[in-house]
Design a protein around this motif. Sequence first.
Motif, mmCIF file in Angstrom:
data_model
loop_
_atom_site.group_PDB
_atom_site.id
_atom_site.type_symbol
_atom_site.label_atom_id
_atom_site.label_comp_id
_atom_site.label_asym_id
_atom_site.label_seq_id
_atom_site.Cartn_x
_atom_site.Cartn_y
_atom_site.Cartn_z
ATOM 1 N N UNK A 1 -39.839 28.161 46.262
ATOM 2 C CA UNK A 1 -38.375 28.204 46.196
ATOM 3 C C UNK A 1 -37.747 29.413 46.510
ATOM 4 N N UNK A 2 -36.888 29.545 47.457
ATOM 5 C CA UNK A 2 -36.379 30.654 47.929
ATOM 6 C C UNK A 2 -34.831 30.262 47.917
ATOM 7 N N UNK A 3 -33.980 31.605 47.743
ATOM 8 C CA UNK A 3 -32.533 31.161 47.631
ATOM 9 C C UNK A 3 -31.705 32.139 48.533
ATOM 10 N N UNK B 1 -27.466 34.718 53.776
ATOM 11 C CA UNK B 1 -26.809 33.486 53.150
ATOM 12 C C UNK B 1 -27.438 33.249 51.879
ATOM 13 N N UNK B 2 -26.816 33.254 50.562
ATOM 14 C CA UNK B 2 -27.131 32.577 49.525
ATOM 15 C C UNK B 2 -26.914 31.018 49.403
ATOM 16 N N UNK B 3 -28.286 30.473 49.398
ATOM 17 C CA UNK B 3 -28.065 29.121 49.657
ATOM 18 C C UNK B 3 -27.437 28.369 48.409
ATOM 19 N N UNK B 4 -27.290 28.710 47.138
ATOM 20 C CA UNK B 4 -26.650 28.141 46.048
ATOM 21 C C UNK B 4 -25.255 28.149 46.422
ATOM 22 N N UNK B 5 -24.572 29.256 46.966
ATOM 23 C CA UNK B 5 -23.153 29.405 46.940
ATOM 24 C C UNK B 5 -22.665 29.351 48.236
ATOM 25 N N UNK B 6 -23.615 29.492 49.222
ATOM 26 C CA UNK B 6 -23.184 29.653 50.697
ATOM 27 C C UNK B 6 -22.538 30.949 50.898
ATOM 28 N N UNK C 1 -36.746 35.383 53.970
ATOM 29 C CA UNK C 1 -36.218 34.803 52.703
ATOM 30 C C UNK C 1 -36.971 35.320 51.555
ATOM 31 N N UNK C 2 -36.285 35.144 50.498
ATOM 32 C CA UNK C 2 -36.852 35.391 49.086
ATOM 33 C C UNK C 2 -35.865 34.735 47.851
ATOM 34 N N UNK C 3 -36.468 35.145 46.746
ATOM 35 C CA UNK C 3 -35.812 34.606 45.595
ATOM 36 C C UNK C 3 -35.238 35.666 44.942
ATOM 37 N N UNK C 4 -33.663 35.743 45.049
ATOM 38 C CA UNK C 4 -32.912 37.019 44.486
ATOM 39 C C UNK C 4 -31.742 36.426 43.761
#
Length: 126
Positions: free
Chosen positions: A29-31, A50-55, A97-100
């Motif tokens: 999982x990356x966001x 781009x932050x996947x959760x909020x866009x 990509x990464x998890x941040x």
Amino acid sequence: QVQLVESGGGSVQAGGSLKLSCVGSGYTYVNCLGWFRQAPGKEREGVATIYSRSGSTNYADSVKGRFTISRDNAKNTLYLQMNSLRPEDTAMYYCASDLRYNGDCTQSTIGLSRYWGQGTQVTVSS
């Protein structure tokens, strides 16, 4: 692991446009998704995220108003629309990509991501 494959690079004249694509696969999982670039003899430069959760998006000052980052979750694809290209945009462009945390997903950190692709070359002639 995450696999990223970029495409869409090429050679254009100044003022032209290109659209880069990056297809992602894998089970990690990356966001935080984004693009960085590196020209020969120059340091790596974060371009956009781009932050996947909020866009929410972030851009380097050098590309604001000219580049647009977007994603298509259904296709697991990240895009970078590049307009009004300049010779100084010439570089190898990498998808990353990464998890941040949201606040840590910026053009300053994308170049430090754990996962990135093989790159696609963009050349802009004057």
